[in-house]
Design an enzyme around this catalytic site. Structure first.
Site, PDB file in Angstrom:
ATOM      1  N   ARG A   1      -7.760  -4.719  -7.371  1.00  0.00           N
ATOM      2  CA  ARG A   1      -8.548  -3.710  -6.896  1.00  0.00           C
ATOM      3  C   ARG A   1      -7.771  -2.282  -7.340  1.00  0.00           C
ATOM      4  O   ARG A   1      -6.872  -2.215  -8.043  1.00  0.00           O
ATOM      5  CB  ARG A   1      -8.605  -3.937  -5.365  1.00  0.00           C
ATOM      6  CG  ARG A   1      -7.176  -3.837  -4.806  1.00  0.00           C
ATOM      7  CD  ARG A   1      -7.131  -3.971  -3.299  1.00  0.00           C
ATOM      8  NE  ARG A   1      -5.938  -4.034  -2.791  1.00  0.00           N
ATOM      9  CZ  ARG A   1      -5.609  -4.181  -1.473  1.00  0.00           C
ATOM     10  NH1 ARG A   1      -6.557  -4.340  -0.550  1.00  0.00           N
ATOM     11  NH2 ARG A   1      -4.365  -4.220  -0.964  1.00  0.00           N
TER      12      ARG A   1
ATOM     13  N   ALA B   1       1.370  -2.414  -9.375  1.00  0.00           N
ATOM     14  CA  ALA B   1       1.357  -3.187  -8.025  1.00  0.00           C
ATOM     15  C   ALA B   1       2.295  -1.857  -6.999  1.00  0.00           C
ATOM     16  O   ALA B   1       3.393  -1.680  -7.611  1.00  0.00           O
ATOM     17  CB  ALA B   1       2.019  -4.437  -7.969  1.00  0.00           C
TER      18      ALA B   1
ATOM     19  N   TYR C   1       8.069   5.726   0.844  1.00  0.00           N
ATOM     20  CA  TYR C   1       7.487   5.375  -0.206  1.00  0.00           C
ATOM     21  C   TYR C   1       7.723   6.609  -1.317  1.00  0.00           C
ATOM     22  O   TYR C   1       7.905   5.943  -2.677  1.00  0.00           O
ATOM     23  CB  TYR C   1       5.830   5.855   0.104  1.00  0.00           C
ATOM     24  CG  TYR C   1       4.896   5.586  -1.075  1.00  0.00           C
ATOM     25  CD1 TYR C   1       4.441   4.366  -1.510  1.00  0.00           C
ATOM     26  CD2 TYR C   1       4.668   6.906  -1.606  1.00  0.00           C
ATOM     27  CE1 TYR C   1       3.505   4.463  -2.626  1.00  0.00           C
ATOM     28  CE2 TYR C   1       3.346   6.771  -2.850  1.00  0.00           C
ATOM     29  CZ  TYR C   1       3.201   5.552  -3.024  1.00  0.00           C
ATOM     30  OH  TYR C   1       2.222   5.478  -4.286  1.00  0.00           O
TER      31      TYR C   1
END
Length: 246
Positions: free
Chosen positions: A20, A90, A155
């Site tokens: 996706r 990813a 992150y």
């Protein structure tokens, strides 16, 4: 410069996180350019659906699992005998919040998804490409790797680590004719916002953000550079993103 089709026709490509979002857009762009593309993902059903739609080869795997990488590489080499392009796409936001509100599990998962997984793939690809004396590794990072925003500490740290890892990897592989590129997109038309439990973006703004097809086109163009040239780092911003946030 060779044409895009002649350059990538029958090339062997792996795109992680390809079921996706950006990964699907990147994989589809390589398929359209004539490459044979493997895509990975943890959601086997969604992976199969995307692979069928774009003409890629699905391989269910968690990028943070070294044994899964070994199985993937074995399948690719058994079928193609080489690896021309690895796109480490990813990654996930996991939990975007103040550091004091994070959990140990979320921190470990974010580092595994956004940094460790790419390192595991690069280790294997580097050995293959050094032997071939050719190849391209593209690590998809984030504008967060160089810009600080509240709530994004974990992150951003993972993506900053990926950026420095990519820089070092390029110095190691250049003498062997292998290219390594870091691509750092900002706001995108993906499910990242929802997955990270962030407030939804205005639909009118979202349509002007980076699309999966946009990023796919950029990565394919990068792969088609003459082999004596390398785009070391590419940071991609949508024009609609307020400059005060850069």
């Amino acid at each position: 410069m060779q044409s895009l089709i002649s350059t990538l026709e029958n090339a062997t490509v792996i795109v992680t996180g390809g079921s996706r979002g950006y990964g699907a857009g990147i994989a589809e762009a390589f398929v359209k350019a004539g490459a044979r593309v493997w895509i990975t993902g943890r959601d086997a059903e969604r992976l199969q659906t995307t692979a069928h739609k774009i003409g890629a080869i699905p391989f269910s795997a968690d990028v943070a699992d070294g044994q899964a990488w070994d199985r993937l590489i074995e399948e690719v080499l058994n079928n193609s005998g080489r690896l021309d392009v690895l796109v480490n796409n990813a990654g996930e936001g996991v939990k975007v919040c103040q550091t004091s509100e994070q959990t140990d599990e979320a921190i470990v998962r974010s580092l595994a998804s956004n940094l460790t997984g790419a390192m595991l793939g690069c280790r294997r690809a580097a050995a293959i490409m050094q032997s071939q004396r050719s190849g391209l590794i593209v690590n998809i990072g984030s504008a967060c790797s160089t810009h600080a925003w509240p709530g994004w500490s974990i992150y951003s740290a993972a993506k900053a680590g990926l950026l420095m890892f990519t820089r070092c990897l390029l110095t190691e592989l250049r003498p062997h004719g292998v290219r390594v590129t870091s691509v750092m997109p900002s706001w995108g038309q993906t499910e990242f916002t929802e997955a990270a439990n962030l407030p939804p973006r205005d639909p009118a703004i979202l349509t002007q953000c980076i699309s999966p097809a946009d990023l796919g086109q950029l990565i394919v163009q990068t792969a088609c550079l003459p082999p004596h040239l390398i785009a070391e780092e590419i940071k991609l911003w949508p024009m609609v993103q307020p400059m005060t946030q850069l």
